[in-house]
Design a protein around this motif. Structure first.
Motif, short mmCIF file in Angstrom:
data_model
loop_
_atom_site.label_atom_id
_atom_site.label_comp_id
_atom_site.label_asym_id
_atom_site.label_seq_id
_atom_site.Cartn_x
_atom_site.Cartn_y
_atom_site.Cartn_z
N THR A 1 0.85 -1.19 0.00
CA THR A 1 0.00 0.00 0.00
C THR A 1 0.88 1.23 0.00
O THR A 1 2.09 1.15 0.22
N TYR A 2 0.25 2.36 -0.26
CA TYR A 2 0.98 3.63 -0.23
C TYR A 2 0.25 4.59 0.69
O TYR A 2 -0.97 4.76 0.61
N ASP A 3 1.01 5.24 1.55
CA ASP A 3 0.46 6.25 2.44
C ASP A 3 1.48 7.37 2.54
O ASP A 3 2.65 7.14 2.90
N GLU A 4 1.06 8.58 2.23
CA GLU A 4 1.95 9.74 2.26
C GLU A 4 2.69 9.86 3.58
O GLU A 4 3.90 10.07 3.63
N MET A 5 1.96 9.72 4.68
CA MET A 5 2.56 9.93 5.98
C MET A 5 3.57 8.85 6.35
O MET A 5 4.45 9.07 7.16
N SER A 6 3.45 7.68 5.73
CA SER A 6 4.37 6.59 6.07
C SER A 6 5.77 6.82 5.49
O SER A 6 6.70 6.11 5.83
N LEU A 7 5.91 7.81 4.61
CA LEU A 7 7.23 8.10 4.06
C LEU A 7 8.17 8.68 5.11
O LEU A 7 9.38 8.65 4.94
N ILE A 8 7.60 9.24 6.17
CA ILE A 8 8.40 9.83 7.24
C ILE A 8 8.12 9.07 8.52
O ILE A 8 7.01 9.16 9.06
N GLN A 9 9.08 8.30 8.99
CA GLN A 9 8.92 7.51 10.20
C GLN A 9 10.11 7.78 11.12
O GLN A 9 11.26 7.56 10.73
N ASP A 10 9.80 8.26 12.32
CA ASP A 10 10.84 8.58 13.30
C ASP A 10 11.84 9.55 12.66
O ASP A 10 11.48 10.62 12.22
N ASP A 11 13.10 9.16 12.57
CA ASP A 11 14.11 10.04 12.00
C ASP A 11 14.43 9.70 10.55
O ASP A 11 15.41 10.20 9.99
N VAL A 12 13.62 8.87 9.92
CA VAL A 12 13.89 8.43 8.55
C VAL A 12 12.86 9.03 7.60
O VAL A 12 11.66 8.82 7.75
N ASP A 13 13.34 9.80 6.63
CA ASP A 13 12.51 10.34 5.56
C ASP A 13 12.92 9.62 4.28
O ASP A 13 14.01 9.86 3.74
N LEU A 14 12.07 8.75 3.78
CA LEU A 14 12.41 7.94 2.62
C LEU A 14 12.61 8.79 1.36
O LEU A 14 13.18 8.31 0.38
N ARG A 15 12.14 10.02 1.37
CA ARG A 15 12.31 10.89 0.21
C ARG A 15 13.69 11.53 0.18
O ARG A 15 14.09 12.09 -0.84
N ASP A 16 14.42 11.47 1.28
CA ASP A 16 15.72 12.12 1.40
C ASP A 16 16.80 11.24 0.79
O ASP A 16 17.22 10.24 1.39
N THR A 17 17.27 11.61 -0.40
CA THR A 17 18.23 10.76 -1.11
C THR A 17 19.67 11.02 -0.70
O THR A 17 20.58 10.31 -1.17
N ARG A 18 19.91 11.99 0.15
CA ARG A 18 21.26 12.19 0.67
C ARG A 18 21.51 11.32 1.90
O ARG A 18 22.62 10.84 2.12
#
Length: 502
Positions: free
Chosen positions: A384-401
Protein backbone atom coordinates in the motif's frame (compact mmCIF):
# COMPACT_ATOMS: atom_id res chain seq x y z
CA UNK A 1 22.14 -8.08 -15.22
CA UNK A 2 22.33 -7.39 -11.56
CA UNK A 3 21.73 -3.71 -12.13
CA UNK A 4 19.06 -3.44 -9.49
CA UNK A 5 19.60 -3.89 -5.78
CA UNK A 6 16.40 -4.59 -3.91
CA UNK A 7 16.16 -4.14 -0.19
CA UNK A 8 13.55 -5.67 2.05
CA UNK A 9 10.20 -3.97 2.08
CA UNK A 10 9.59 -1.58 4.90
CA UNK A 11 6.77 -2.38 7.32
CA UNK A 12 3.54 -0.80 6.23
CA UNK A 13 1.86 1.79 8.37
CA UNK A 14 -1.60 0.62 9.29
CA UNK A 15 -4.31 2.80 7.80
CA UNK A 16 -7.40 0.81 8.75
CA UNK A 17 -7.78 2.76 11.95
CA UNK A 18 -7.89 6.12 10.27
CA UNK A 19 -11.62 6.07 9.87
CA UNK A 20 -12.04 5.70 13.61
CA UNK A 21 -9.81 8.61 14.50
CA UNK A 22 -11.65 11.48 16.14
CA UNK A 23 -12.20 14.44 13.85
CA UNK A 24 -10.82 17.50 15.65
CA UNK A 25 -13.13 20.46 15.11
CA UNK A 26 -12.80 23.41 17.49
CA UNK A 27 -16.29 24.22 18.83
CA UNK A 28 -15.90 27.90 18.10
CA UNK A 29 -15.29 27.08 14.44
CA UNK A 30 -18.37 24.95 13.78
CA UNK A 31 -20.79 27.82 13.53
CA UNK A 32 -18.48 29.71 11.20
CA UNK A 33 -18.15 26.65 8.98
CA UNK A 34 -21.88 26.21 8.72
CA UNK A 35 -22.40 29.86 7.89
CA UNK A 36 -19.79 29.67 5.16
CA UNK A 37 -21.35 26.52 3.69
CA UNK A 38 -18.26 24.45 4.52
CA UNK A 39 -19.93 21.90 6.76
CA UNK A 40 -23.12 20.62 8.24
CA UNK A 41 -22.57 21.76 11.79
CA UNK A 42 -21.00 20.07 14.78
CA UNK A 43 -21.23 16.55 13.38
CA UNK A 44 -19.73 17.41 9.99
CA UNK A 45 -16.16 16.04 9.64
CA UNK A 46 -13.36 18.35 8.71
CA UNK A 47 -12.46 17.81 5.09
CA UNK A 48 -8.95 16.31 4.99
CA UNK A 49 -6.33 17.96 2.88
CA UNK A 50 -5.35 14.80 1.06
CA UNK A 51 -6.64 11.32 0.51
CA UNK A 52 -4.68 8.62 2.32
CA UNK A 53 -2.66 8.23 -0.88
CA UNK A 54 -1.97 11.98 -0.65
CA UNK A 55 0.93 12.41 -3.08
CA UNK A 56 -1.24 12.78 -6.18
CA UNK A 57 -4.37 14.15 -4.60
CA UNK A 58 -5.61 17.42 -6.00
CA UNK A 59 -4.71 19.32 -2.86
CA UNK A 60 -1.15 18.03 -2.72
CA UNK A 61 -0.61 18.48 -6.45
CA UNK A 62 -1.52 22.16 -6.39
CA UNK A 63 0.76 22.65 -3.40
CA UNK A 64 3.61 20.96 -5.25
CA UNK A 65 2.99 22.85 -8.51
CA UNK A 66 3.15 26.40 -7.21
CA UNK A 67 4.52 26.77 -3.76
CA UNK A 68 6.90 23.91 -3.09
CA UNK A 69 9.70 26.24 -4.05
CA UNK A 70 8.69 29.13 -1.85
CA UNK A 71 8.19 28.68 1.91
CA UNK A 72 5.79 27.36 4.48
CA UNK A 73 3.42 30.33 4.47
CA UNK A 74 2.96 30.12 0.71
CA UNK A 75 2.09 26.44 0.91
CA UNK A 76 -0.40 26.99 3.70
CA UNK A 77 -2.19 29.66 1.73
CA UNK A 78 -2.48 27.44 -1.32
CA UNK A 79 -3.86 24.60 0.76
CA UNK A 80 -6.75 26.80 1.78
CA UNK A 81 -7.24 27.85 -1.83
CA UNK A 82 -7.68 24.18 -2.70
CA UNK A 83 -10.00 23.73 0.29
CA UNK A 84 -12.34 26.48 -0.91
CA UNK A 85 -12.13 25.84 -4.66
CA UNK A 86 -12.34 22.06 -4.75
CA UNK A 87 -15.95 22.18 -5.95
CA UNK A 88 -17.81 19.39 -7.67
CA UNK A 89 -15.45 16.55 -8.52
CA UNK A 90 -17.74 15.49 -11.37
CA UNK A 91 -17.29 18.77 -13.22
CA UNK A 92 -15.23 19.16 -16.39
CA UNK A 93 -11.72 17.87 -15.59
CA UNK A 94 -9.92 20.38 -17.73
CA UNK A 95 -10.13 23.83 -19.23
CA UNK A 96 -12.33 24.52 -22.21
CA UNK A 97 -10.67 23.92 -25.54
CA UNK A 98 -10.43 26.65 -28.09
CA UNK A 99 -11.91 25.98 -31.50
CA UNK A 100 -9.09 25.05 -33.88
CA UNK A 101 -9.04 24.07 -37.52
CA UNK A 102 -11.87 23.28 -39.87
CA UNK A 103 -13.40 20.46 -37.86
CA UNK A 104 -13.19 18.27 -34.77
CA UNK A 105 -9.97 16.41 -34.08
CA UNK A 106 -10.02 12.69 -34.89
CA UNK A 107 -10.37 10.27 -31.99
CA UNK A 108 -7.12 8.79 -30.73
CA UNK A 109 -6.60 5.08 -30.25
CA UNK A 110 -5.59 3.48 -26.95
CA UNK A 111 -2.11 4.05 -25.53
CA UNK A 112 0.25 1.08 -25.66
CA UNK A 113 1.41 -0.20 -22.30
CA UNK A 114 3.87 -3.05 -21.81
CA UNK A 115 2.95 -5.85 -19.42
CA UNK A 116 5.27 -6.44 -16.48
CA UNK A 117 4.25 -10.10 -15.98
CA UNK A 118 6.37 -10.49 -12.82
CA UNK A 119 9.53 -9.07 -11.30
CA UNK A 120 12.54 -10.58 -13.07
CA UNK A 121 10.63 -11.46 -16.25
CA UNK A 122 12.72 -11.01 -19.41
CA UNK A 123 11.70 -10.65 -23.03
CA UNK A 124 13.71 -10.22 -26.22
CA UNK A 125 13.08 -7.24 -28.49
CA UNK A 126 14.52 -6.06 -31.80
CA UNK A 127 15.14 -2.31 -31.50
CA UNK A 128 18.04 -2.02 -33.96
CA UNK A 129 18.91 -4.15 -36.96
CA UNK A 130 22.32 -5.39 -35.85
CA UNK A 131 21.62 -6.61 -32.30
CA UNK A 132 18.95 -7.80 -29.87
CA UNK A 133 17.99 -6.28 -26.56
CA UNK A 134 16.45 -7.80 -23.47
CA UNK A 135 13.83 -6.02 -21.35
CA UNK A 136 13.77 -7.04 -17.69
CA UNK A 137 10.93 -6.19 -15.31
CA UNK A 138 12.25 -4.50 -12.15
CA UNK A 139 8.94 -3.79 -10.40
CA UNK A 140 5.18 -3.88 -10.98
CA UNK A 141 4.41 -0.81 -8.82
CA UNK A 142 5.47 1.27 -10.64
CA UNK A 143 5.65 -0.66 -13.90
CA UNK A 144 9.42 -0.38 -14.29
CA UNK A 145 11.80 -2.00 -16.78
CA UNK A 146 15.54 -2.15 -17.47
CA UNK A 147 17.31 -2.58 -20.84
CA UNK A 148 21.09 -3.15 -20.69
CA UNK A 149 22.99 -1.88 -23.72
CA UNK A 150 20.19 0.32 -25.02
CA UNK A 151 22.86 2.87 -26.01
CA UNK A 152 26.35 2.07 -27.23
CA UNK A 153 29.37 3.53 -25.45
CA UNK A 154 29.98 5.76 -28.49
CA UNK A 155 26.41 7.10 -28.35
CA UNK A 156 26.79 7.85 -24.65
CA UNK A 157 30.01 9.78 -25.26
CA UNK A 158 28.43 11.71 -28.10
CA UNK A 159 25.46 12.81 -25.98
CA UNK A 160 27.81 14.03 -23.24
CA UNK A 161 29.94 15.85 -25.82
CA UNK A 162 26.91 17.57 -27.39
CA UNK A 163 25.70 18.62 -23.96
CA UNK A 164 29.09 20.08 -23.09
CA UNK A 165 29.15 22.00 -26.37
CA UNK A 166 25.70 23.36 -25.72
CA UNK A 167 26.52 24.32 -22.14
CA UNK A 168 24.70 23.20 -18.99
CA UNK A 169 22.85 25.36 -16.50
CA UNK A 170 22.04 24.81 -12.85
CA UNK A 171 18.85 22.79 -12.54
CA UNK A 172 15.84 24.61 -11.13
CA UNK A 173 12.64 23.22 -9.66
CA UNK A 174 9.80 25.63 -10.44
CA UNK A 175 9.35 29.29 -11.39
CA UNK A 176 8.33 31.80 -8.74
CA UNK A 177 6.45 34.48 -10.68
CA UNK A 178 3.03 33.33 -9.45
CA UNK A 179 3.78 34.09 -5.82
CA UNK A 180 2.70 37.72 -5.47
CA UNK A 181 -0.48 37.29 -7.52
CA UNK A 182 -1.52 34.10 -5.75
CA UNK A 183 -0.83 35.50 -2.30
CA UNK A 184 -2.89 38.62 -3.04
CA UNK A 185 -5.94 36.45 -3.70
CA UNK A 186 -5.62 34.42 -0.50
CA UNK A 187 -7.55 35.55 2.54
CA UNK A 188 -7.09 32.87 5.16
CA UNK A 189 -7.40 32.46 8.90
CA UNK A 190 -4.87 30.79 11.15
CA UNK A 191 -7.55 28.37 12.33
CA UNK A 192 -8.36 27.20 8.81
CA UNK A 193 -4.69 26.65 8.02
CA UNK A 194 -4.13 24.78 11.26
CA UNK A 195 -7.03 22.42 10.54
CA UNK A 196 -5.78 21.69 7.05
CA UNK A 197 -2.34 20.73 8.32
CA UNK A 198 -3.44 18.81 11.40
CA UNK A 199 -3.80 15.46 9.67
CA UNK A 200 -4.48 13.35 12.75
CA UNK A 201 -6.85 15.96 14.24
CA UNK A 202 -5.20 15.96 17.65
CA UNK A 203 -4.94 19.74 17.92
CA UNK A 204 -1.13 19.73 17.61
CA UNK A 205 1.16 20.11 14.58
CA UNK A 206 3.99 17.60 14.67
CA UNK A 207 7.05 18.09 12.48
CA UNK A 208 6.01 15.04 10.49
CA UNK A 209 2.68 16.62 9.58
CA UNK A 210 4.32 19.85 8.49
CA UNK A 211 6.99 18.06 6.45
CA UNK A 212 4.45 15.86 4.66
CA UNK A 213 2.70 18.89 3.17
CA UNK A 214 5.59 21.34 2.78
CA UNK A 215 8.33 19.11 1.45
CA UNK A 216 10.05 21.82 -0.56
CA UNK A 217 10.62 25.48 0.12
CA UNK A 218 12.20 27.96 -2.27
CA UNK A 219 14.26 25.11 -3.75
CA UNK A 220 15.40 24.26 -0.24
CA UNK A 221 14.91 20.71 1.06
CA UNK A 222 12.96 20.87 4.31
CA UNK A 223 14.17 18.62 7.13
CA UNK A 224 13.11 18.36 10.78
CA UNK A 225 16.22 20.37 11.66
CA UNK A 226 15.49 23.14 9.14
CA UNK A 227 11.86 23.40 10.29
CA UNK A 228 12.98 23.76 13.89
CA UNK A 229 15.56 26.38 12.90
CA UNK A 230 12.78 28.30 11.18
CA UNK A 231 10.54 28.01 14.24
CA UNK A 232 13.34 29.37 16.42
CA UNK A 233 14.12 32.26 14.04
CA UNK A 234 10.52 33.51 13.99
CA UNK A 235 9.85 32.57 17.63
CA UNK A 236 6.99 30.25 16.69
CA UNK A 237 7.81 27.46 19.17
CA UNK A 238 8.54 29.01 22.59
CA UNK A 239 9.06 25.70 24.38
CA UNK A 240 11.27 24.31 21.60
CA UNK A 241 9.61 20.90 21.46
CA UNK A 242 9.02 21.00 17.68
CA UNK A 243 5.25 20.75 18.14
CA UNK A 244 2.91 23.70 17.61
CA UNK A 245 -0.30 24.04 19.56
CA UNK A 246 -3.24 25.91 18.08
CA UNK A 247 -2.42 28.87 20.30
CA UNK A 248 1.23 28.93 19.20
CA UNK A 249 0.21 28.65 15.57
CA UNK A 250 -2.36 31.44 15.94
CA UNK A 251 0.25 33.75 17.43
CA UNK A 252 2.48 33.48 14.37
CA UNK A 253 2.69 36.10 11.64
CA UNK A 254 2.97 34.08 8.44
CA UNK A 255 4.79 36.94 6.75
CA UNK A 256 7.73 36.11 8.97
CA UNK A 257 8.14 32.86 7.03
CA UNK A 258 8.60 34.82 3.83
CA UNK A 259 11.22 37.06 5.39
CA UNK A 260 13.08 34.08 6.79
CA UNK A 261 13.10 32.08 3.55
CA UNK A 262 14.13 35.10 1.52
CA UNK A 263 17.09 35.73 3.81
CA UNK A 264 18.20 32.09 3.98
CA UNK A 265 21.18 31.24 1.78
CA UNK A 266 21.08 27.50 1.19
CA UNK A 267 24.16 25.43 0.43
CA UNK A 268 24.05 23.14 -2.60
CA UNK A 269 23.70 20.16 -0.28
CA UNK A 270 20.49 21.70 1.12
CA UNK A 271 18.79 22.03 -2.26
CA UNK A 272 16.06 19.78 -3.57
CA UNK A 273 18.15 19.13 -6.64
CA UNK A 274 21.89 19.62 -6.99
CA UNK A 275 22.75 19.17 -10.66
CA UNK A 276 23.23 20.89 -14.03
CA UNK A 277 21.32 20.14 -17.22
CA UNK A 278 20.67 21.10 -20.84
CA UNK A 279 18.31 20.07 -23.65
CA UNK A 280 19.27 18.48 -26.98
CA UNK A 281 17.11 18.71 -30.08
CA UNK A 282 15.92 15.38 -31.55
CA UNK A 283 13.54 16.55 -34.28
CA UNK A 284 13.97 16.78 -38.04
CA UNK A 285 17.45 18.01 -38.90
CA UNK A 286 19.03 16.88 -35.63
CA UNK A 287 22.27 14.91 -35.42
CA UNK A 288 21.69 11.47 -36.96
CA UNK A 289 22.50 9.74 -33.65
CA UNK A 290 19.92 11.88 -31.83
CA UNK A 291 17.34 10.96 -34.46
CA UNK A 292 18.28 7.29 -34.21
CA UNK A 293 17.79 7.31 -30.42
CA UNK A 294 14.36 8.87 -30.77
CA UNK A 295 13.36 6.23 -33.33
CA UNK A 296 14.64 3.53 -30.97
CA UNK A 297 12.48 4.96 -28.18
CA UNK A 298 9.53 4.98 -30.57
CA UNK A 299 9.99 1.25 -31.24
CA UNK A 300 10.48 0.54 -27.54
CA UNK A 301 7.34 2.34 -26.34
CA UNK A 302 5.17 1.24 -29.30
CA UNK A 303 3.37 4.56 -29.11
CA UNK A 304 2.27 6.55 -32.13
CA UNK A 305 4.95 8.60 -33.94
CA UNK A 306 2.88 11.74 -33.37
CA UNK A 307 3.05 11.35 -29.59
CA UNK A 308 6.76 10.57 -29.46
CA UNK A 309 7.86 13.20 -32.00
CA UNK A 310 5.85 15.93 -30.27
CA UNK A 311 7.30 15.14 -26.85
CA UNK A 312 10.05 17.01 -25.02
CA UNK A 313 13.61 17.02 -26.36
CA UNK A 314 16.32 15.01 -24.66
CA UNK A 315 17.34 16.35 -21.27
CA UNK A 316 20.97 15.69 -20.32
CA UNK A 317 21.91 15.98 -16.63
CA UNK A 318 25.27 16.07 -14.88
CA UNK A 319 25.59 15.34 -11.15
CA UNK A 320 28.99 16.22 -9.75
CA UNK A 321 30.37 14.75 -6.55
CA UNK A 322 27.81 15.61 -3.87
CA UNK A 323 25.02 15.82 -6.46
CA UNK A 324 21.56 14.42 -5.72
CA UNK A 325 17.85 14.78 -6.48
CA UNK A 326 15.41 14.11 -3.64
CA UNK A 327 12.49 11.79 -4.35
CA UNK A 328 9.78 13.22 -6.62
CA UNK A 329 7.36 12.21 -9.35
CA UNK A 330 7.93 13.27 -12.95
CA UNK A 331 4.35 14.18 -13.75
CA UNK A 332 1.14 15.37 -12.18
CA UNK A 333 -2.62 15.15 -12.65
CA UNK A 334 -4.45 17.90 -14.50
CA UNK A 335 -7.29 19.73 -12.77
CA UNK A 336 -9.37 22.74 -13.88
CA UNK A 337 -6.69 25.03 -12.43
CA UNK A 338 -3.87 23.40 -14.46
CA UNK A 339 -2.92 22.61 -18.02
CA UNK A 340 -0.26 20.43 -19.62
CA UNK A 341 2.77 22.38 -20.81
CA UNK A 342 2.87 20.67 -24.19
CA UNK A 343 -0.82 21.20 -25.06
CA UNK A 344 -1.22 24.73 -23.72
CA UNK A 345 -1.16 25.99 -27.31
CA UNK A 346 -4.69 24.67 -27.79
CA UNK A 347 -6.06 25.32 -24.31
CA UNK A 348 -7.68 28.24 -22.56
CA UNK A 349 -4.90 30.71 -21.81
CA UNK A 350 -6.61 31.91 -18.63
CA UNK A 351 -5.63 28.71 -16.79
CA UNK A 352 -3.22 29.89 -14.08
CA UNK A 353 -0.91 26.88 -13.64
CA UNK A 354 0.76 24.36 -15.91
CA UNK A 355 2.54 21.07 -15.38
CA UNK A 356 4.56 18.58 -17.38
CA UNK A 357 2.29 15.71 -18.37
CA UNK A 358 4.75 12.86 -18.78
CA UNK A 359 3.13 9.53 -19.53
CA UNK A 360 6.48 7.73 -19.56
CA UNK A 361 10.04 8.34 -18.44
CA UNK A 362 12.91 6.75 -20.37
CA UNK A 363 16.17 7.32 -18.47
CA UNK A 364 19.61 6.56 -19.93
CA UNK A 365 22.80 6.12 -17.91
CA UNK A 366 25.63 7.72 -19.89
CA UNK A 367 28.58 6.63 -17.73
CA UNK A 368 29.61 4.30 -14.93
CA UNK A 369 29.60 6.12 -11.60
CA UNK A 370 32.50 5.52 -9.23
CA UNK A 371 30.46 5.92 -6.05
CA UNK A 372 26.75 6.33 -5.32
CA UNK A 373 24.35 7.88 -7.83
CA UNK A 374 21.80 5.06 -7.87
CA UNK A 375 18.21 5.76 -8.91
CA UNK A 376 16.02 4.90 -5.93
CA UNK A 377 12.33 3.99 -5.91
CA UNK A 378 11.55 4.24 -2.18
CA UNK A 379 8.15 2.50 -2.20
CA UNK A 380 8.42 0.23 -5.26
CA UNK A 381 6.15 -2.81 -4.91
CA UNK A 382 4.91 -1.86 -1.45
CA UNK A 383 1.54 -3.42 -0.68
CA UNK A 384 0.00 0.00 0.00
CA UNK A 385 0.98 3.63 -0.23
CA UNK A 386 0.46 6.25 2.44
CA UNK A 387 1.95 9.74 2.26
CA UNK A 388 2.56 9.93 5.98
CA UNK A 389 4.37 6.59 6.07
CA UNK A 390 7.23 8.10 4.06
CA UNK A 391 8.40 9.83 7.24
CA UNK A 392 8.92 7.51 10.20
CA UNK A 393 10.84 8.58 13.30
CA UNK A 394 14.11 10.04 12.00
CA UNK A 395 13.89 8.43 8.55
CA UNK A 396 12.51 10.34 5.56
CA UNK A 397 12.41 7.94 2.62
CA UNK A 398 12.31 10.89 0.21
CA UNK A 399 15.72 12.12 1.40
CA UNK A 400 18.23 10.76 -1.11
CA UNK A 401 21.26 12.19 0.67
CA UNK A 402 20.62 10.40 3.96
CA UNK A 403 18.35 7.43 3.38
CA UNK A 404 18.78 6.01 -0.12
CA UNK A 405 19.85 2.70 1.40
CA UNK A 406 16.40 2.34 2.97
CA UNK A 407 14.47 2.54 -0.32
CA UNK A 408 12.85 -0.63 -1.65
CA UNK A 409 14.58 -0.59 -5.05
CA UNK A 410 17.86 0.94 -6.22
CA UNK A 411 19.17 0.82 -9.79
CA UNK A 412 22.95 1.14 -10.18
CA UNK A 413 24.10 3.37 -13.06
CA UNK A 414 25.72 1.35 -15.85
CA UNK A 415 26.81 3.01 -19.06
CA UNK A 416 24.36 2.40 -21.91
CA UNK A 417 21.61 0.92 -19.73
CA UNK A 418 18.12 2.41 -19.96
CA UNK A 419 15.32 2.18 -17.44
CA UNK A 420 11.79 3.24 -18.22
CA UNK A 421 8.52 3.42 -16.34
CA UNK A 422 4.95 4.68 -16.56
CA UNK A 423 4.08 7.72 -14.47
CA UNK A 424 0.33 7.19 -14.78
CA UNK A 425 -1.99 4.30 -14.13
CA UNK A 426 -4.36 3.28 -16.95
CA UNK A 427 -7.88 4.70 -16.83
CA UNK A 428 -9.53 1.46 -17.99
CA UNK A 429 -10.38 3.01 -21.37
CA UNK A 430 -6.97 2.90 -22.98
CA UNK A 431 -5.85 6.33 -21.83
CA UNK A 432 -4.19 8.14 -18.94
CA UNK A 433 -5.57 7.65 -15.43
CA UNK A 434 -4.29 8.79 -12.04
CA UNK A 435 -0.64 9.45 -11.37
CA UNK A 436 1.07 6.33 -10.03
CA UNK A 437 2.21 7.19 -6.50
CA UNK A 438 4.70 4.33 -6.63
CA UNK A 439 6.64 6.12 -9.39
CA UNK A 440 8.20 8.25 -6.64
CA UNK A 441 11.95 8.19 -7.36
CA UNK A 442 15.13 10.15 -6.82
CA UNK A 443 18.83 10.34 -7.52
CA UNK A 444 21.02 9.10 -4.68
CA UNK A 445 24.01 11.10 -3.48
CA UNK A 446 27.05 10.84 -5.77
CA UNK A 447 29.85 10.05 -3.33
CA UNK A 448 32.69 9.77 -5.86
CA UNK A 449 33.11 10.93 -9.43
CA UNK A 450 30.48 12.34 -11.80
CA UNK A 451 27.15 10.96 -12.95
CA UNK A 452 25.72 11.65 -16.42
CA UNK A 453 22.16 10.69 -17.37
CA UNK A 454 19.65 11.64 -20.06
CA UNK A 455 15.84 11.69 -19.94
CA UNK A 456 13.35 11.15 -22.75
CA UNK A 457 9.90 12.06 -21.45
CA UNK A 458 6.86 11.03 -23.49
CA UNK A 459 4.17 13.68 -23.14
CA UNK A 460 0.48 12.74 -23.16
CA UNK A 461 -2.37 14.97 -22.02
CA UNK A 462 -4.76 13.19 -19.62
CA UNK A 463 -7.52 14.84 -21.68
CA UNK A 464 -7.81 12.61 -24.73
CA UNK A 465 -9.68 15.29 -26.67
CA UNK A 466 -7.08 17.94 -25.91
CA UNK A 467 -4.22 15.64 -26.95
CA UNK A 468 -6.04 14.93 -30.23
CA UNK A 469 -6.60 18.63 -30.83
CA UNK A 470 -2.94 19.34 -30.11
CA UNK A 471 -1.76 16.70 -32.59
CA UNK A 472 -4.16 18.01 -35.21
CA UNK A 473 -2.89 21.56 -34.78
CA UNK A 474 0.78 20.48 -34.91
CA UNK A 475 0.07 18.52 -38.10
CA UNK A 476 -1.51 21.61 -39.64
CA UNK A 477 1.49 23.75 -38.71
CA UNK A 478 3.86 21.13 -40.14
CA UNK A 479 1.94 21.10 -43.46
CA UNK A 480 2.13 24.88 -43.64
CA UNK A 481 5.81 24.81 -42.77
CA UNK A 482 7.75 27.56 -41.08
CA UNK A 483 9.29 27.98 -37.63
CA UNK A 484 6.08 27.13 -35.82
CA UNK A 485 5.86 23.57 -37.12
CA UNK A 486 7.20 22.29 -33.78
CA UNK A 487 6.15 23.24 -30.24
CA UNK A 488 8.06 26.35 -29.21
CA UNK A 489 9.69 24.67 -26.20
CA UNK A 490 10.94 21.72 -28.28
CA UNK A 491 13.05 23.78 -30.67
CA UNK A 492 16.79 24.02 -30.35
CA UNK A 493 17.70 25.61 -33.66
CA UNK A 494 21.15 26.71 -32.55
CA UNK A 495 22.39 23.11 -32.28
CA UNK A 496 19.99 21.06 -34.35
CA UNK A 497 22.46 20.95 -37.28
CA UNK A 498 25.52 20.23 -35.15
CA UNK A 499 27.76 17.45 -36.43
CA UNK A 500 30.25 16.24 -33.85
CA UNK A 501 32.92 13.64 -34.53
CA UNK A 502 33.53 11.06 -31.83
Amino acid sequence: MAAAAVTGQRPETATDGEASRPQWVPPEHCQAQAAAGLGGGEDAPVRPLCKPRGICSRAYFLVLMVFVHLYLGNVLALLLFVHYSNGDESSDPGPQLRAQGPGPAPALGPLTRLEGIKVGHERKVQLVSDREHFIRTLSLKPLLFEIPGFLTDEECRLIIHLAQMKGLQRSQILPTEEYEEAMSTMQVSQLDLFQLLDQNRDGRLQLREVLAQTRLGNGWWMTPESIQEMYAAIKADPDGDGVLSLQEFSNMDLRDFHKYMRSHKAESSELVRNSHHTWLYQGEGAHHVMRAIRQRVLRLTRLSPEIVELSEPLQVVRYGEGGHYHAHVDSGPVYPETICSHTKLVANESVPFETSCRYMTVLFYLNNVTGGGETVFPVADNRTYDEMSLIQDDVDLRDTRRHCDKGNLRVKPRQGTAVFWYNYLPDGQGWVGDVDDYSLHGGCLVTRGTKWIANNWINVDPSRARQALFQQEMARLAREGGADSQPEWALDRAYRDARVEL
